[in-house]
Design an enzyme around this catalytic site. Sequence first.
Site, PDB file in Angstrom:
ATOM      1  N   LYS A 173     -47.090  89.979   5.991  1.00 25.69           N
ATOM      2  CA  LYS A 173     -46.185  88.840   6.166  1.00 25.69           C
ATOM      3  C   LYS A 173     -46.555  88.061   7.432  1.00 25.69           C
ATOM      4  CE  LYS A 173     -41.823  88.511   5.146  1.00 25.69           C
ATOM      5  NZ  LYS A 173     -41.752  87.334   4.220  1.00 25.69           N
ATOM      6  N   TYR A 183     -44.355 103.146  11.426  1.00 29.53           N
ATOM      7  CA  TYR A 183     -44.076 104.578  11.337  1.00 29.53           C
ATOM      8  C   TYR A 183     -44.338 105.283  12.669  1.00 29.53           C
ATOM      9  CZ  TYR A 183     -43.274 105.151   6.304  1.00 29.53           C
ATOM     10  OH  TYR A 183     -42.740 105.141   5.043  1.00 29.53           O
ATOM     11  N   ASP A 239     -43.541  89.958   0.098  1.00 30.45           N
ATOM     12  CA  ASP A 239     -42.378  89.747  -0.780  1.00 30.45           C
ATOM     13  C   ASP A 239     -42.812  89.119  -2.108  1.00 30.45           C
ATOM     14  OD1 ASP A 239     -43.036  87.429   0.629  1.00 30.45           O
ATOM     15  OD2 ASP A 239     -40.970  86.776   0.935  1.00 30.45           O
ATOM     16  N   ASP A 286     -43.636 102.879  -4.479  1.00 32.18           N
ATOM     17  CA  ASP A 286     -42.488 103.346  -5.272  1.00 32.18           C
ATOM     18  C   ASP A 286     -42.183 102.366  -6.407  1.00 32.18           C
ATOM     19  OD1 ASP A 286     -42.116 105.605  -3.689  1.00 32.18           O
ATOM     20  OD2 ASP A 286     -39.938 105.389  -3.675  1.00 32.18           O
ATOM     21  N   ASP A 327     -45.528 101.930   1.458  1.00 30.05           N
ATOM     22  CA  ASP A 327     -44.505 102.886   1.033  1.00 30.05           C
ATOM     23  C   ASP A 327     -43.595 102.252  -0.020  1.00 30.05           C
ATOM     24  OD1 ASP A 327     -42.969 105.298   1.164  1.00 30.05           O
ATOM     25  OD2 ASP A 327     -41.497 104.221   2.369  1.00 30.05           O
TER      26      ASP A 327
HETATM   27  C1  IPM Z   1     -44.190 108.728   0.939  1.00 23.94           C
HETATM   28  C2  IPM Z   1     -42.866 109.214   1.443  1.00 23.94           C
HETATM   29  C3  IPM Z   1     -42.968 109.472   2.947  1.00 23.94           C
HETATM   30  C4  IPM Z   1     -43.280 108.168   3.634  1.00 23.94           C
HETATM   31  C5  IPM Z   1     -41.732 110.144   3.574  1.00 23.94           C
HETATM   32  C6  IPM Z   1     -41.377 111.432   2.867  1.00 23.94           C
HETATM   33  C7  IPM Z   1     -41.925 110.379   5.034  1.00 23.94           C
HETATM   34  O1  IPM Z   1     -41.861 108.314   1.130  1.00 23.94           O
HETATM   35  O2  IPM Z   1     -45.199 109.437   1.114  1.00 23.94           O
HETATM   36  O3  IPM Z   1     -44.229 107.662   0.338  1.00 23.94           O
HETATM   37  O4  IPM Z   1     -42.373 107.393   3.945  1.00 23.94           O
HETATM   38  O5  IPM Z   1     -44.457 107.904   3.867  1.00 23.94           O
HETATM   39 MG    MG Z   2     -42.483 106.727  -0.107  1.00 20.83          MG
END
Ligand code: IPM
Ligand code: MG
Length: 370
Positions: free
Chosen positions: A193, A142, A226, A254, A250
């Site tokens: 990884k 990042y 993975d 999700d 990240d």
């Molecule tokens: C998260 C989001 C952020 C990230 C974005 C909005 C920059 O996806 O907090 O998970 O990638 O960290």
């Molecule tokens: Mg995210």
Amino acid sequence: MEPKKIFLLPGDGIGIEIMNEARKFIAFMNDELKFDFVCEEGLVGGTACNVYGKPISDGDIYRALAADAVLLGSVGGPEWDDLSYDLRPEAGLLRLRKDLQLFANLRPVICYPALSNASSLKSELVEGLDILIVRELTGGIYFGEPKEIIDLGQGNKRAIDTQVYETCEVMRIAKVAFELARTRRGLVTSMEKHNVMKTGLLWKEVVTETHATHYRDVMLSHMLTDAGGMQLVRKPKQFDVIVTDNLFGDLLSDVAGMLTGSLGMLPSASLGSADEVTERQHAIYEPVHGSAPDILGKGIANPIAMIASLAMCFRYSFALNTEANCLEKAISAVLDDGLRTADIYSQGMRKVSTSEMGDAILEKFKKMLS
Ligand code: IPM
Ligand code: MG
């Protein structure tokens, strides 16, 4: 008692709608329980771009630094898709994380009993699920340099992102994971990884060494990310604490979000280290989900991730453990009563709006605390 300074950054999209729900709880605690929360409000993301021409102003960064805690909604939306890379709404969030040095992102993945049917996985796989993802938040790909697109001519370009980690960065996030595991089931799974990445190699080495030196009482296992992602959807309850880097964290959070029924359920806390002089620890609390432009303005967004983020704020920034626990119990109780926003709705349940959900949780919370 010193006033507790909370800086509110509703951001864009549904961030504004769900922040309104969080405000109700703070107002109740001030008005009825005589807490002394002082809230200031700022702009981040696209709304900040509209006003200041950048996704967060220096003034708001300063106010975030001066606050005891920051509560953030969400950033982004199609309206700002064409802005240059440096001005995109997400850049505001990333600058906040970097300037406040919030290296530890805690993402609890809890499947409330009433929602085990809402998950895309079989309910027996997620019933009672309680995982904590500890994501490194200020390093890795990042922020690594160089990060650029070079024009090589003749229609050919080269894009570079740099994944970079130093020993000290890995060690401090590993310590956070081990410390938290001690308060839970005592199991840490580290994901990287090392089979293809040098940063993975260093990551594994440092986590192993930190464990051996300070945390032998905690169980440590390693997984390639993975394979870890696969295990997360195959048998999620095998995990207690997962520690991983910025990008993998990240992605995995999700994925893990869906195990709970909806990404609208996942709160997060981003924490820095305590200032040596003031002992103040900077922190941002925000839902894991985004600004959901598709449902903007319909009043149907799920405010639970935002409200659960406020619970984390009570716990981590203000040591208000009773209030944090009550708030989480209030969420669970409302789900037990069958109230559902659209994202977690299933037949036979009562479909409610954003504010109805917020009000119902507030009612339960009030009863528990008064
Ligand atoms: C998260 C989001 C952020 C990230 C974005 C909005 C920059 O996806 O907090 O998970 O990638 O960290
Ligand atoms: Mg995210």
